[in-house]
Design a protein around this motif. Structure first.
Motif, PDB file in Angstrom:
ATOM      1  N   LYS A 121      -4.935  11.674  -2.875  1.00  9.57           N
ATOM      2  CA  LYS A 121      -5.508  12.791  -2.133  1.00  9.57           C
ATOM      3  C   LYS A 121      -6.650  12.309  -1.241  1.00  9.57           C
ATOM      4  CE  LYS A 121      -6.230  16.573  -4.418  1.00  9.57           C
ATOM      5  NZ  LYS A 121      -6.850  17.587  -5.323  1.00  9.57           N
ATOM      6  N   GLY A 122      -7.471  11.416  -1.772  1.00  9.18           N
ATOM      7  CA  GLY A 122      -8.569  10.862  -0.976  1.00  9.18           C
ATOM      8  C   GLY A 122      -8.068  10.061   0.204  1.00  9.18           C
ATOM      9  N   ARG A 123      -6.971   9.327   0.024  1.00  9.42           N
ATOM     10  CA  ARG A 123      -6.403   8.545   1.126  1.00  9.42           C
ATOM     11  C   ARG A 123      -5.872   9.440   2.239  1.00  9.42           C
ATOM     12  NH1 ARG A 123      -3.171   4.658  -3.068  1.00  9.42           N
ATOM     13  NH2 ARG A 123      -4.886   3.219  -3.542  1.00  9.42           N
ATOM     14  N   ILE A 124      -5.288  10.559   1.864  1.00  5.95           N
ATOM     15  CA  ILE A 124      -4.795  11.487   2.886  1.00  5.95           C
ATOM     16  C   ILE A 124      -5.954  12.029   3.716  1.00  5.95           C
ATOM     17  CG2 ILE A 124      -3.732  13.759   3.222  1.00  5.95           C
ATOM     18  CD1 ILE A 124      -1.903  13.140   0.860  1.00  5.95           C
ATOM     19  N   ILE A 125      -7.028  12.437   3.051  1.00 10.77           N
ATOM     20  CA  ILE A 125      -8.201  12.940   3.772  1.00 10.77           C
ATOM     21  C   ILE A 125      -8.833  11.827   4.601  1.00 10.77           C
ATOM     22  CG2 ILE A 125     -10.477  13.985   3.505  1.00 10.77           C
ATOM     23  CD1 ILE A 125      -9.462  15.189   0.867  1.00 10.77           C
ATOM     24  N   TYR A 126      -8.928  10.643   4.012  1.00 12.13           N
ATOM     25  CA  TYR A 126      -9.508   9.476   4.684  1.00 12.13           C
ATOM     26  C   TYR A 126      -8.739   9.152   5.963  1.00 12.13           C
ATOM     27  CZ  TYR A 126     -10.854   4.508   5.163  1.00 12.13           C
ATOM     28  OH  TYR A 126     -11.295   3.286   5.628  1.00 12.13           O
ATOM     29  N   GLY A 127      -7.425   9.049   5.875  1.00 13.56           N
ATOM     30  CA  GLY A 127      -6.614   8.728   7.044  1.00 13.56           C
ATOM     31  C   GLY A 127      -6.658   9.818   8.088  1.00 13.56           C
ATOM     32  N   ALA A 128      -6.598  11.094   7.653  1.00 12.26           N
ATOM     33  CA  ALA A 128      -6.622  12.204   8.602  1.00 12.26           C
ATOM     34  C   ALA A 128      -7.939  12.247   9.367  1.00 12.26           C
ATOM     35  CB  ALA A 128      -6.390  13.517   7.864  1.00 12.26           C
ATOM     36  N   CYS A 129      -9.039  11.996   8.682  1.00 10.56           N
ATOM     37  CA  CYS A 129     -10.344  11.997   9.359  1.00 10.56           C
ATOM     38  C   CYS A 129     -10.442  10.852  10.370  1.00 10.56           C
ATOM     39  CB  CYS A 129     -11.468  11.890   8.334  1.00 10.56           C
ATOM     40  SG  CYS A 129     -11.704  13.388   7.352  1.00 10.56           S
ATOM     41  N   PHE A 186      -2.885  -1.923   9.122  1.00 12.38           N
ATOM     42  CA  PHE A 186      -3.546  -3.168   8.721  1.00 12.38           C
ATOM     43  C   PHE A 186      -5.052  -3.007   8.512  1.00 12.38           C
ATOM     44  CE2 PHE A 186       0.342  -4.384  10.842  1.00 12.38           C
ATOM     45  CZ  PHE A 186       0.830  -5.408  10.044  1.00 12.38           C
ATOM     46  N   ILE A 187      -5.644  -1.919   9.012  1.00 18.00           N
ATOM     47  CA  ILE A 187      -7.084  -1.700   8.870  1.00 18.00           C
ATOM     48  C   ILE A 187      -7.366  -0.553   7.915  1.00 18.00           C
ATOM     49  CG2 ILE A 187      -9.236  -1.252  10.084  1.00 18.00           C
ATOM     50  CD1 ILE A 187      -7.934  -3.881  10.887  1.00 18.00           C
ATOM     51  N   VAL A 188      -6.751   0.588   8.167  1.00 14.57           N
ATOM     52  CA  VAL A 188      -6.987   1.777   7.344  1.00 14.57           C
ATOM     53  C   VAL A 188      -6.562   1.551   5.897  1.00 14.57           C
ATOM     54  CG1 VAL A 188      -6.288   4.194   7.044  1.00 14.57           C
ATOM     55  CG2 VAL A 188      -6.836   3.334   9.316  1.00 14.57           C
ATOM     56  N   THR A 189      -5.579   0.697   5.694  1.00 18.02           N
ATOM     57  CA  THR A 189      -5.031   0.467   4.353  1.00 18.02           C
ATOM     58  C   THR A 189      -5.809  -0.555   3.532  1.00 18.02           C
ATOM     59  OG1 THR A 189      -3.509  -1.145   5.335  1.00 18.02           O
ATOM     60  CG2 THR A 189      -2.690   1.103   5.053  1.00 18.02           C
ATOM     61  N   ASP A 190      -6.922  -1.034   4.034  1.00 18.22           N
ATOM     62  CA  ASP A 190      -7.744  -1.987   3.287  1.00 18.22           C
ATOM     63  C   ASP A 190      -8.119  -1.376   1.936  1.00 18.22           C
ATOM     64  OD1 ASP A 190      -9.520  -3.853   2.347  1.00 18.22           O
ATOM     65  OD2 ASP A 190     -11.090  -3.417   3.802  1.00 18.22           O
ATOM     66  N   PRO A 191      -7.697  -1.959   0.821  1.00 17.92           N
ATOM     67  CA  PRO A 191      -7.928  -1.324  -0.486  1.00 17.92           C
ATOM     68  C   PRO A 191      -9.385  -1.321  -0.913  1.00 17.92           C
ATOM     69  CG  PRO A 191      -6.984  -3.517  -0.779  1.00 17.92           C
ATOM     70  CD  PRO A 191      -6.955  -3.236   0.698  1.00 17.92           C
ATOM     71  N   VAL A 192     -10.197  -2.188  -0.339  1.00 22.72           N
ATOM     72  CA  VAL A 192     -11.599  -2.287  -0.765  1.00 22.72           C
ATOM     73  C   VAL A 192     -12.451  -1.200  -0.124  1.00 22.72           C
ATOM     74  CG1 VAL A 192     -13.639  -3.771  -0.791  1.00 22.72           C
ATOM     75  CG2 VAL A 192     -11.368  -4.767  -1.116  1.00 22.72           C
ATOM     76  N   THR A 193     -12.232  -0.915   1.153  1.00 22.03           N
ATOM     77  CA  THR A 193     -13.135  -0.032   1.894  1.00 22.03           C
ATOM     78  C   THR A 193     -12.585   1.372   2.096  1.00 22.03           C
ATOM     79  OG1 THR A 193     -12.212  -0.839   4.004  1.00 22.03           O
ATOM     80  CG2 THR A 193     -14.129  -1.994   3.124  1.00 22.03           C
ATOM     81  N   SER A 194     -11.371   1.646   1.627  1.00 17.15           N
ATOM     82  CA  SER A 194     -10.790   2.977   1.797  1.00 17.15           C
ATOM     83  C   SER A 194     -10.921   3.778   0.508  1.00 17.15           C
ATOM     84  CB  SER A 194      -9.322   2.862   2.197  1.00 17.15           C
ATOM     85  OG  SER A 194      -8.561   2.282   1.154  1.00 17.15           O
ATOM     86  N   ALA A 195     -10.463   5.032   0.552  1.00 19.32           N
ATOM     87  CA  ALA A 195     -10.468   5.870  -0.640  1.00 19.32           C
ATOM     88  C   ALA A 195      -9.445   5.351  -1.652  1.00 19.32           C
ATOM     89  CB  ALA A 195     -10.170   7.315  -0.264  1.00 19.32           C
ATOM     90  N   VAL A 196      -9.615   5.738  -2.904  1.00 24.72           N
ATOM     91  CA  VAL A 196      -8.785   5.196  -3.975  1.00 24.72           C
ATOM     92  C   VAL A 196      -7.638   6.121  -4.343  1.00 24.72           C
ATOM     93  CG1 VAL A 196      -8.783   4.480  -6.387  1.00 24.72           C
ATOM     94  CG2 VAL A 196     -10.687   3.837  -4.903  1.00 24.72           C
ATOM     95  N   SER A 197      -7.908   7.407  -4.528  1.00 25.07           N
ATOM     96  CA  SER A 197      -6.871   8.335  -4.952  1.00 25.07           C
ATOM     97  C   SER A 197      -5.956   8.686  -3.792  1.00 25.07           C
ATOM     98  CB  SER A 197      -7.500   9.619  -5.512  1.00 25.07           C
ATOM     99  OG  SER A 197      -8.147  10.342  -4.473  1.00 25.07           O
ATOM    100  N   PHE A 225       0.858  -1.181   0.000  1.00 25.42           N
ATOM    101  CA  PHE A 225       0.000   0.000   0.000  1.00 25.42           C
ATOM    102  C   PHE A 225       0.897   1.235   0.000  1.00 25.42           C
ATOM    103  CE2 PHE A 225       0.221  -1.710   4.390  1.00 25.42           C
ATOM    104  CZ  PHE A 225       0.982  -0.716   4.979  1.00 25.42           C
ATOM    105  N   THR A 226       0.300   2.397  -0.156  1.00 28.55           N
ATOM    106  CA  THR A 226       1.062   3.649  -0.135  1.00 28.55           C
ATOM    107  C   THR A 226       1.047   4.249   1.269  1.00 28.55           C
ATOM    108  OG1 THR A 226      -0.858   5.017  -0.712  1.00 28.55           O
ATOM    109  CG2 THR A 226       0.410   4.065  -2.531  1.00 28.55           C
ATOM    110  N   TRP A 227       1.879   5.253   1.472  1.00 30.57           N
ATOM    111  CA  TRP A 227       2.031   5.853   2.803  1.00 30.57           C
ATOM    112  C   TRP A 227       0.897   6.795   3.168  1.00 30.57           C
ATOM    113  CZ3 TRP A 227       1.871  11.109   2.863  1.00 30.57           C
ATOM    114  CH2 TRP A 227       2.137  11.782   1.666  1.00 30.57           C
ATOM    115  N   HIS A 228       0.080   7.203   2.213  1.00 30.08           N
ATOM    116  CA  HIS A 228      -0.832   8.328   2.407  1.00 30.08           C
ATOM    117  C   HIS A 228      -1.817   8.147   3.559  1.00 30.08           C
ATOM    118  CE1 HIS A 228       0.605   8.402  -1.765  1.00 30.08           C
ATOM    119  NE2 HIS A 228       0.513   9.712  -1.686  1.00 30.08           N
ATOM    120  N   ALA A 229      -2.543   7.025   3.596  1.00 24.97           N
ATOM    121  CA  ALA A 229      -3.562   6.833   4.632  1.00 24.97           C
ATOM    122  C   ALA A 229      -2.957   6.602   6.022  1.00 24.97           C
ATOM    123  CB  ALA A 229      -4.493   5.686   4.245  1.00 24.97           C
ATOM    124  N   GLY A 233      -4.382  -0.456  13.545  1.00 19.57           N
ATOM    125  CA  GLY A 233      -5.364   0.239  12.719  1.00 19.57           C
ATOM    126  C   GLY A 233      -4.730   0.977  11.562  1.00 19.57           C
ATOM    127  N   ALA A 234      -3.607   1.669  11.838  1.00 22.48           N
ATOM    128  CA  ALA A 234      -2.986   2.499  10.809  1.00 22.48           C
ATOM    129  C   ALA A 234      -2.465   1.688   9.641  1.00 22.48           C
ATOM    130  CB  ALA A 234      -1.853   3.323  11.430  1.00 22.48           C
TER     131      ALA A 234
END
Length: 347
Positions: free
Chosen positions: A286-294, A273-284, A227-231, A270-271
């Motif tokens: 920029k979206g991953r950064i907002i998703y993780g921050a929220c 192994f959970i937040v990085t789930d590719p199915v239920t998280s944001a795709v882009s 996965f990427t670092w963003h989320a 969570g950070a």
């Protein structure tokens, strides 16, 4: 002459679903080892029982849905769900508690929506939240970490008794550090640290090392580009900033220090192994950064002012709701797309 008709994509990456799932399972080992060292082998019991149940329920549902059982079992997604749920539950939880959690995770949260790739909510977190709301006593009965009480050898004995629902050794159960902080918000942190044996150097005895273990596993997954670092990074930064803003350095009502929040509870699990789930998280990105921050923001808000001491599961599920909206507004520009010039430009 016959033409080869193969649908896109024609380029394939080095990691398929089964390989990714195996890497995720491998990366949980440092954290599981730390949990087992400090809390006994109850976490391993959870994982083994949850894995057997998950594979059985997955096979049964696939049979009912007339899907190829072997093909879908080999992707490893059911095992990952079972392992994550087994880690999140108190060590050596009763067998029926794990069974209920796996039922909701595999059958309701995953296959009710169409199976792998179609579920809008993280299955492991759905199972965890259902159990936490339905069985709060069993879900908060954590064993005391080794070294924080006299007679630490009772831990494994208690684990065996609990898994067969034979009772438990009450002397070795205690609240988690996050629980202690929430239940004693009128005291000074230094007094809690001195009077409560659960607290270690940064967070709780055992908890800080478990979080270090999951951090190490997460960094390995980043290195392997699973996965990427963003989320994960945005979640940890948001949690750190929120806890730093409201930390007054003394009272437990402020919620604890930033390092306490980063290395307590299920933060690193969570950070990475959970937040990085590719199915239920944001795709882009920029979206991953907002998703993780929220998610980081929600974790702190619920920990500080909510009714639950550890809020990772609730924060993730709330943001699972918002992921499609984030995807809609953060779609990257199509390659080669030229924006329409505004009025007056180019004249």
């Amino acid at each position: 002459m016959a033409f080869l008709t193969v649908s896109s994509p024609h380029a394939h990456g080095p990691l398929d679903t089964a390989t990714v799932m195996r890497l995720v399972l491998l990366s949980t080992l440092p954290g599981v080892f730390a949990l087992s060292y400090f809390f006994g082998f109850g976490t391993i019991i959870n994982i083994l029982w949850a894995s057997a149940l998950a594979l059985g329920m997955e096979a049964a549902v696939l049979k009912v849905r007339k899907r190829p059982v072997g093909f879908y079992l080999n992707d490893g997604s059911a095992l990952v769900t079972a392992v994550l749920l087994g880690i999140a539950l108190p060590p050596a939880s009763p067998w029926w508690l794990i069974a209920v959690g796996i039922l909701f995770a595999i059958v309701f949260a995953k296959h009710l929506y169409g199976g792998m790739g179609y579920n809008p909510f993280n299955p492991a977190m759905v199972g965890y939240v259902v159990l936490l709301i339905s069985f709060p006593v069993q879900m908060t009965s954590w064993l005391a970490p080794a070294g924080s009480f006299d007679g630490s050898l009772l831990g494994p004995i208690d684990a065996v008794m609990r898994v067969f629902s034979l009772g438990q050794v009450d002397a070795v159960t205690m609240a988690t550090p996050l629980d202690v902080l929430k239940q004693n918000d009128s005291l000074l942190i230094k007094d809690l640290w001195a009077d409560s044996t659960q607290f270690g150097s940064l967070a709780g005895v055992g908890w800080e090392w478990a979080n270090v273990g999951f951090l190490a596993g997460g960094l390995y997954l980043l290195y392997r580009r699973v996965f990427t670092w963003h989320a994960p990074v945005s979640m940890l930064v948001a949690l750190f900033v929120m806890s730093a803003l409201f930390y007054d350095g003394g009272s437990s009502a402020s919620g604890g220090s930033p390092m306490f929040h980063l290395f307590s509870g299920a933060t690193m699990l969570g950070a990475f192994f959970i937040v990085t789930d590719p199915v239920t998280s944001a795709v882009s990105n920029k979206g991953r950064i907002i998703y993780g921050a929220c998610i980081g923001l929600l974790i702190y808000l619920i920990r500080a002012w909510g009714n639950y001491p550890d809020a990772v599961a609730f924060a993730v599920l709330l943001m699972n709701f918002a992921a499609p909206l984030l995807d809609h507004y953060t779609q990257p520009r199509t390659y080669g797309h030229k924006t329409t010039p505004r009025k007056g430009e180019g004249e």
